[in-house]
Design an enzyme around this catalytic site. Structure first.
Site, PDB file in Angstrom:
ATOM      1  N   VAL A 185       0.820  -1.210   0.000  1.00 45.55           N
ATOM      2  CA  VAL A 185       0.000   0.000   0.000  1.00 45.55           C
ATOM      3  C   VAL A 185       0.856   1.263   0.000  1.00 45.55           C
ATOM      4  CG1 VAL A 185      -2.057   0.976   1.018  1.00 45.55           C
ATOM      5  CG2 VAL A 185      -1.469  -1.363   1.511  1.00 45.55           C
ATOM      6  N   VAL A 239      15.873  -6.332  -3.583  1.00 45.92           N
ATOM      7  CA  VAL A 239      16.993  -5.396  -3.509  1.00 45.92           C
ATOM      8  C   VAL A 239      18.013  -6.001  -2.561  1.00 45.92           C
ATOM      9  CG1 VAL A 239      17.671  -3.118  -2.649  1.00 45.92           C
ATOM     10  CG2 VAL A 239      15.621  -3.377  -4.070  1.00 45.92           C
ATOM     11  N   HIS A 448     -29.671   7.808  -9.368  1.00 42.49           N
ATOM     12  CA  HIS A 448     -29.104   7.857 -10.710  1.00 42.49           C
ATOM     13  C   HIS A 448     -28.836   9.306 -11.089  1.00 42.49           C
ATOM     14  CE1 HIS A 448     -28.399   6.838 -14.876  1.00 42.49           C
ATOM     15  NE2 HIS A 448     -29.216   7.823 -15.214  1.00 42.49           N
TER      16      HIS A 448
END
Ligand code: FAD
Ligand code: NAI
Length: 469
Positions: A185, A239, A448
């Site tokens: 995240v 890494v 809507h």
């Protein structure tokens, strides 16, 4: 004679401050011990709030640069004023942490400034930065000391060029190349911020996918969307070292996760975002007899009680998702339990949101989990390309996916990729809180034109069919 409290909370993050407020509201005499100069913990000072300030500002910057023309708004290319953007972030943080000060005063909560430790149940020692330590007496203690960034062995974090999220929230210029370690995240949110502001961003991830724990179909499609924005990924890679040259530029060694030939990537900034670990240093838990689990988290029972009577723990420092709202709800639950009520958190319905563009939001089970559990499930999906409001907003990326039990129609999980997904997920959270069925949602009138109609259409797709596709 020292004050005697009903409750002393150690740590003023979302777990600690919310728990303290609820306990005070329920009539307990409450104190909070905080070692930082401001209240609010990781979330308000160096986490949720500052990151969302930069995500919002950088999203608008991006949109002004690339999204306005099609809407008929012709403006010159926007110019970044990074100092002002960072000042906005700081103002938002100040306003939020000031809000906690106000709430503490309003609820008559005493604040002790300093590092809290626990010599024994019933006692908290507060050691300020300067001056004498002070012992407070209390019937109950709640440990809410949160978490800190995890680090990779052999990599020195200076918060200038090799940074955690804290440094990445305060870079004083846009890096030419930002190398992010970890496609979780933090990596994707803060990677997005600097990508939008002009950096090249490469994300190195150990696993063969991004966002582990999220629905894998959602993660795959979301990765494509980020790639379209220019974010580059090196999956199944790790890494193994970061070297800084005399001028401060970085040489990052990246090798296949399974081992093999390393390549060297030049970068200006490396962001280490490989997870967070519970923080219990200096609390003296061993002396007090408080047991930790194998991952260094305080072990608690169903009522947040540790192995010692009168000592409780909540938030990032115990098991479960490291999320502010999970910590807050545990704060409320523990306060209610201490006040003699039946505090409870429903861990099956805790939403999780990635605040990128589009956002990713989810609650409940992923399809991968249902498959692994052998559950007989059905899928209702609806794309935003078929939603009128999304078309009007040029926000047609993404979809809603609802998972329900074949026999009972009960909703087991929901996953949304799309603009405002983090707001839309809550009708599904509420539905799940009430053990609702997909048909309950499908028969609920939605205004809507709204993006939320896509949620209803996904529910309709679980029954006789969606209308607009
Ligand atoms: P913390 O917020 O970590 O607070 C702990 C507090 O305890 C700190 O103030 C610390 O100074 C204090 N403390 C520690 N030890 C002592 C001691 N011995 N004595 C006195 N005080 C002590 N979560 C979300 O839900 N949504 C998000 O958008 C989100 N964004 C995030 C972005 C970033 C960059 C980061 C790093 C995290 C983010 N999180 C987010 C996670 C969220 O911040 C944490 O889950 C949350 O802060 C945990 O709350 P907590 O109360 O358990 O601990
Ligand atoms: P994370 O757990 O979300 O992601 C870490 C990623 O790093 C994983 O994909 C993992 O596979 C990878 N990784 C681990 N070791 C690695 C290595 N050696 N090399 C390459 N990749 C490696 O952790 P992150 O992003 O650091 O966030 C920490 C916590 O903060 C999370 O648990 C999250 O809950 C919380 N948070 C929540 C936010 C939100 O709710 N929007 C925003 C930011 C943080």
């Amino acid at each position: 004679m020292a004050d005697q409290f009903d409750l002393v909370v150690i740590g003023s993050g979302p777990g600690g401050y919310v728990g303290a407020i609820r306990a005070a509201q329920l009539g307990l005499k409450v104190a909070v011990v905080e070692k930082w100069p401001t209240l609010g913990g990781t979330c308000l000072n160096i986490g949720c709030i500052p990151s969302k300030a930069l995500l919002h500002a950088s999203e608008l910057f991006e949109e002004a640069g690339h999204g306005f023309k099609q809407l008929g708004i012709d403006i010159p290319a926007p110019v970044l004023n990074l100092q002002q953007m960072l000042a906005h972030k700081s103002d938002v943080v100040a306003s939020n942490v000031g809000g906690v000060d106000y709430l503490f005063k309003k609820n008559k909560i005493t604040v002790f400034r300093g590092t809290g430790s626990i010599p024994a149940a019933g006692k908290v020692l507060v050691t300020p930065q300067s001056g004498a330590a002070q012992e407070i007496e209390t019937k109950n203690i709640v440990i809410a000391t949160g978490s800190v960034s995890a680090n990779l062995p052999g990599i020195d974090i200076d918060e200038k060029t090799v940074v955690t999220s804290t440094g990445a929230l305060s870079l004083d210029k846009v890096p030419g190349h930002l190398l992010v370690i970890g496609a979780g995240v933090i990596g994707l949110e803060l990677g997005s911020v600097w990508l939008r502001l002009g950096a090249k961003v490469t994300v190195v991830e150990y696993l063969d996918r991004i966002l582990p724990g999220m629905d894998s179909e959602v993660a795959r499609q979301f990765q494509r969307m980020l790639q379209k924005q220019g974010m580059e990924f090196k999956l199944s890679s790790k890494v193994s070292g970061v070297q800084k040259d005399a001028g401060g530029a970085l040489k990052v060694q990246v090798e296949p996760a399974k081992g093999g030939q390393a390549e060297v990537i030049d970068a200006d900034i490396a962001l280490v975002a490989i997870g967070r670990k519970p923080f219990t240093e200096g609390l003296g838990l061993e002396g007090a007899g408080v047991a930790l689990d194998e991952r260094g988290r305080v072990k608690v029972d169903g009522h947040y009680k540790s192995s010692v009577d009168g000592i409780y723990a909540i938030g990032d420092v115990i098991a479960g998702p490291m999320l502010a709202h999970k910590a807050e709800d545990e704060g409320i639950a523990v306060a209610e339990i201490l006040a003699g009520q039946a505090g409870h958190v429903n861990y099956a319905a805790i939403p999780s949101v990635v605040y990128t563009n589009p956002e990713v939001a989810s609650v409940g089970k992923t399809e991968d989990e249902l498959k692994a559990d052998g559950v007989n499930y059905k899928i209702g999906k609806f794309p935003f390309t078929a939603n009128g409001r999304a078309k009007a907003m040029l926000a047609t990326q993404g979809f809603v996916k609802i998972l329900a039990d074949v026999e009972t129609d009960r909703v087991l999980g929901a996953h949304i990729v799309g603009k405002n997904a983090g707001e839309m997920i809550h009708e599904l959270v509420t539905l799940m809180e009430f053990s609702g069925a997909a048909e309950d949602l499908a028969r609920t009138t939605h205004a809507h034109p709204t993006l939320s109609e896509a949620v209803r259409e996904a529910a309709l797709a679980l029954g006789d069919g969606a209308i607009h596709i």
